[in-house]
Design a protein around this motif. Sequence first.
Motif, PDB file in Angstrom:
ATOM      1  N   GLU A 185       0.807  -1.215   0.000  1.00  0.00           N
ATOM      2  CA  GLU A 185       0.000   0.000   0.000  1.00  0.00           C
ATOM      3  C   GLU A 185       0.844   1.270   0.000  1.00  0.00           C
ATOM      4  OE1 GLU A 185      -3.114  -0.355  -0.430  1.00  0.00           O
ATOM      5  OE2 GLU A 185      -3.143  -2.527  -0.093  1.00  0.00           O
ATOM      6  N   ILE A 186       2.171   1.132   0.067  1.00  0.00           N
ATOM      7  CA  ILE A 186       3.029   2.314   0.188  1.00  0.00           C
ATOM      8  C   ILE A 186       3.939   2.447  -1.030  1.00  0.00           C
ATOM      9  CG2 ILE A 186       4.795   3.482   1.551  1.00  0.00           C
ATOM     10  CD1 ILE A 186       2.105   3.355   2.953  1.00  0.00           C
ATOM     11  N   LEU A 187       3.788   3.573  -1.722  1.00  0.00           N
ATOM     12  CA  LEU A 187       4.622   3.904  -2.882  1.00  0.00           C
ATOM     13  C   LEU A 187       5.651   4.953  -2.473  1.00  0.00           C
ATOM     14  CD1 LEU A 187       5.019   3.875  -6.096  1.00  0.00           C
ATOM     15  CD2 LEU A 187       3.558   5.923  -6.064  1.00  0.00           C
ATOM     16  N   SER A 188       6.899   4.762  -2.877  1.00  0.00           N
ATOM     17  CA  SER A 188       7.913   5.806  -2.651  1.00  0.00           C
ATOM     18  C   SER A 188       8.041   6.659  -3.909  1.00  0.00           C
ATOM     19  CB  SER A 188       9.265   5.192  -2.286  1.00  0.00           C
ATOM     20  OG  SER A 188       9.903   4.637  -3.413  1.00  0.00           O
ATOM     21  N   VAL A 189       8.160   7.963  -3.694  1.00  0.00           N
ATOM     22  CA  VAL A 189       8.256   8.921  -4.790  1.00  0.00           C
ATOM     23  C   VAL A 189       9.391   9.888  -4.478  1.00  0.00           C
ATOM     24  CG1 VAL A 189       7.019  10.635  -6.168  1.00  0.00           C
ATOM     25  CG2 VAL A 189       5.744   8.794  -5.039  1.00  0.00           C
ATOM     26  N   GLN A 190      10.260  10.102  -5.452  1.00  0.00           N
ATOM     27  CA  GLN A 190      11.312  11.099  -5.280  1.00  0.00           C
ATOM     28  C   GLN A 190      10.913  12.369  -6.033  1.00  0.00           C
ATOM     29  OE1 GLN A 190      15.373   9.593  -5.901  1.00  0.00           O
ATOM     30  NE2 GLN A 190      14.625   7.510  -5.477  1.00  0.00           N
ATOM     31  N   VAL A 191      10.869  13.482  -5.310  1.00  0.00           N
ATOM     32  CA  VAL A 191      10.518  14.778  -5.906  1.00  0.00           C
ATOM     33  C   VAL A 191      11.734  15.688  -5.800  1.00  0.00           C
ATOM     34  CG1 VAL A 191       9.038  16.806  -5.784  1.00  0.00           C
ATOM     35  CG2 VAL A 191       8.070  14.525  -5.379  1.00  0.00           C
ATOM     36  N   LEU A 192      12.141  16.224  -6.938  1.00  0.00           N
ATOM     37  CA  LEU A 192      13.358  17.015  -7.036  1.00  0.00           C
ATOM     38  C   LEU A 192      13.006  18.401  -7.567  1.00  0.00           C
ATOM     39  CD1 LEU A 192      16.540  16.623  -6.844  1.00  0.00           C
ATOM     40  CD2 LEU A 192      16.451  16.080  -9.289  1.00  0.00           C
ATOM     41  N   ASN A 193      13.531  19.452  -6.925  1.00  0.00           N
ATOM     42  CA  ASN A 193      13.274  20.801  -7.424  1.00  0.00           C
ATOM     43  C   ASN A 193      14.024  21.036  -8.737  1.00  0.00           C
ATOM     44  OD1 ASN A 193      15.848  20.899  -6.245  1.00  0.00           O
ATOM     45  ND2 ASN A 193      15.657  23.057  -5.721  1.00  0.00           N
ATOM     46  N   ARG A 194      13.670  22.083  -9.455  1.00  0.00           N
ATOM     47  CA  ARG A 194      14.258  22.313 -10.774  1.00  0.00           C
ATOM     48  C   ARG A 194      15.768  22.537 -10.691  1.00  0.00           C
ATOM     49  NH1 ARG A 194      11.768  25.014 -16.192  1.00  0.00           N
ATOM     50  NH2 ARG A 194      13.691  24.960 -17.416  1.00  0.00           N
ATOM     51  N   HIS A 195      16.243  23.156  -9.619  1.00  0.00           N
ATOM     52  CA  HIS A 195      17.692  23.333  -9.448  1.00  0.00           C
ATOM     53  C   HIS A 195      18.397  22.020  -9.117  1.00  0.00           C
ATOM     54  CE1 HIS A 195      17.688  27.952  -8.566  1.00  0.00           C
ATOM     55  NE2 HIS A 195      17.582  27.668  -9.857  1.00  0.00           N
ATOM     56  N   GLN A 196      17.628  21.007  -8.758  1.00  0.00           N
ATOM     57  CA  GLN A 196      18.126  19.657  -8.470  1.00  0.00           C
ATOM     58  C   GLN A 196      19.072  19.606  -7.266  1.00  0.00           C
ATOM     59  OE1 GLN A 196      19.013  17.360 -12.240  1.00  0.00           O
ATOM     60  NE2 GLN A 196      18.489  19.333 -13.194  1.00  0.00           N
ATOM     61  N   ASN A 197      18.844  20.508  -6.322  1.00  0.00           N
ATOM     62  CA  ASN A 197      19.653  20.501  -5.102  1.00  0.00           C
ATOM     63  C   ASN A 197      18.813  20.276  -3.847  1.00  0.00           C
ATOM     64  OD1 ASN A 197      18.334  22.947  -4.904  1.00  0.00           O
ATOM     65  ND2 ASN A 197      20.193  24.215  -4.901  1.00  0.00           N
TER      66      ASN A 197
END
Length: 723
Positions: free
Chosen positions: A286-298
């Motif tokens: 039931e748990i999905l991991s998601v990586q969210v990265l800002n546009r500067h990628q920092n």
Amino acid sequence: MKFSKIFVGLLITASSVIYAQDKEISLEEIYDGTFRQERLQSLQSLNNGEEYVVLNRNQDTNTSSIDVYSYETGKKLRSLLDSENLAEISGFQGFQLSDDESKILLSTKVEQIYRRSSRAVYYIYNVKDRNLTKLSDKKVQEPTFSPDASKIAYVFENNIYTYNLTSGEETQITTDGEKNKIINGVTDWVYEEEFAFVRAFAWNKTGTHIAYLKFDESEVPEFSMDIFGKDLYPTQQVFKYPKAGEKNSEVALYMYELSSEKNEKVKLGDYQDFYIPRIKWTQDPEILSVQVLNRHQNNLDLIFVDATNNEANVVMNETDDAYIDITDNLTFLEDNSFIWTSEKDGWNHIYLYNKKGKLKNQVTKGNWEVTNYYGYDKNANRIFYQSTENGSVNRDVYSIKPNGKRKTRLTQKEGMNSADFSADFTYFINSYTSTETPYEFTLHNAKNGKLVRKIKDNSALLEKEAAYNFSAKVLSTIEVNGNELNMWMIKPKDFDPKKKYPLLMFQYSGPGSQSVSNSYFGTNDYWYQLLANEGYIIATVDGRGTGFKGAAFKKVTQKELGKYEVEDQIDAAKKLGARDYIDEDRIGIWGWSYGGFMSSNAILKGNDTFSMAIAVAPVISWRFYDSIYTERYMTTPQENPSGYDENSPINHVEKLKGDYLLIHGGGDDNVHLQNTMRMVEALVQANKQFDWAIYPDRNHGIYGGNTRLHLYTLMTNFIKEKL
């Protein structure tokens, strides 16, 4: 009589010397595969960990088979299938096993799209009853079995479908897919190229949900290329390509529940202008991991999404002054604690977090880098990885406990070692090479690294090369701008330290790259042998910005690509030119892609050092390159105009003094021909003479038919004439 015998003997000896001269290598031999190294076929471990499968092709019958071999003995045990026994297809290009190994997906009529993406006609083979079923008459993308192998999800024309293997029913999950507008379940061009993945959907552990990404690229600017082909009129390839500072696709995460056919957008948080470079289901279905990265990628958030209510919570945050590299190293353990790699202490290392994202401990430590993460063996409670612990030009394979104790070195030979583990981590196949040894493949016990058997080597290649008496590729270091930089050098085989030789330098120099390693000849190294036979010294220096020497060394080029890297190449050339055996007035440099950007800058900014340069498929201005790669290192042109322009070759053309050869492929979807055309115009308007060549319809690799032979003949003649 005695004198006559001696005289005849001298004649025989002299003639033997004449006829025993070393063979001279030719360009034709280099590019017709004469020196091709034997490699191990791509293999896949079966779940039992004792056997592996290999795709074999019979050239005589044009058939394909998936054959099973024993790890321990290397002997073929049986075939999972042989297309010779299938009436529907003669052969297939690739295969994918279901998790339980009961079914196999076979790809036929494969059509390449970009670097990693393709579409094909697929068939499903049932291992038990040997039945073959066609998935679809259409060419589809990224078909993937559900965990229980009862269904397949795939993408066709930017929409996601599922296919029920029992009923044969096809269900369309999305309906808004449209070329150059909306993409469901696969990535857009820039994600594919720079985040290195194509399939943007994933089944959960129980097959009840599919999570997927939707890309809205409606407002992304289009790029077009004329493809000349052989018809009367050329065709035009038009695709969405976000250049630095331009509009990206708007990406969103969706969750689809199969039983209710409910399709819902997941609210990840208050993010603006962001990337989702990875999604991965955890051990909890039931748990999905998601990586969210800002546009500067920092700034990266690791988010857990609960599929029962689509609630999203940040469990871990990582920041960096420069940028964060995206990898596939995230591994979830049975209790949903997870393994992660990071450069947070200045070197790339392995970290262990609990299921709530709290750091439990740093697993590896030291002034060296983890260069590959192989996985976690739950039975032995050990993590397997590759690192530079024995020098940045070397690689070794290790195992370690998650608590950071009982580290074991599993490889012993100094050089480049790389492992491929069996599914249960009983064995690993080690690929080994060094400057003196072409690839060797051996099987080892994963517990202690003990040799089980030799699999394959390239002794036949070494015997063949003996007739040529190739010069050694010698590793060393050179001190430049306060840093000990790695270097290799190849000298003529009849090298005389009292003579002066022209020097040709090769480099790539891109962020995190490595051109100097303890590895055997590649194709270009044989070309360098040909040039060495013509009286040239060849050298490569990995300057600042390259990889595997710590984050500070790699990230020093941030916001100024082409500054420190070029300074290091110029200063390295000056130092080498000061050596008694190198002619400082005859130093050339060449490179491809980022290396072409570098060689162009080098002959302009270092016009008193380099007398010749070749640039193949170069980036001429980072304003012309894609958003994800460029902004990772430069931020946007709007934020950093001086960083973009001060180190762009197009703004220094008036400095050209030496001989310059510019080469590009006309069908390059990656580094567009626009770069070379703009450089040509700038050089013309500066009234600078130069040479150039365009290879029609060829992509970034510039190959196909005799293309590579022609390209390297062109460059060889240019070097011999100008350097």
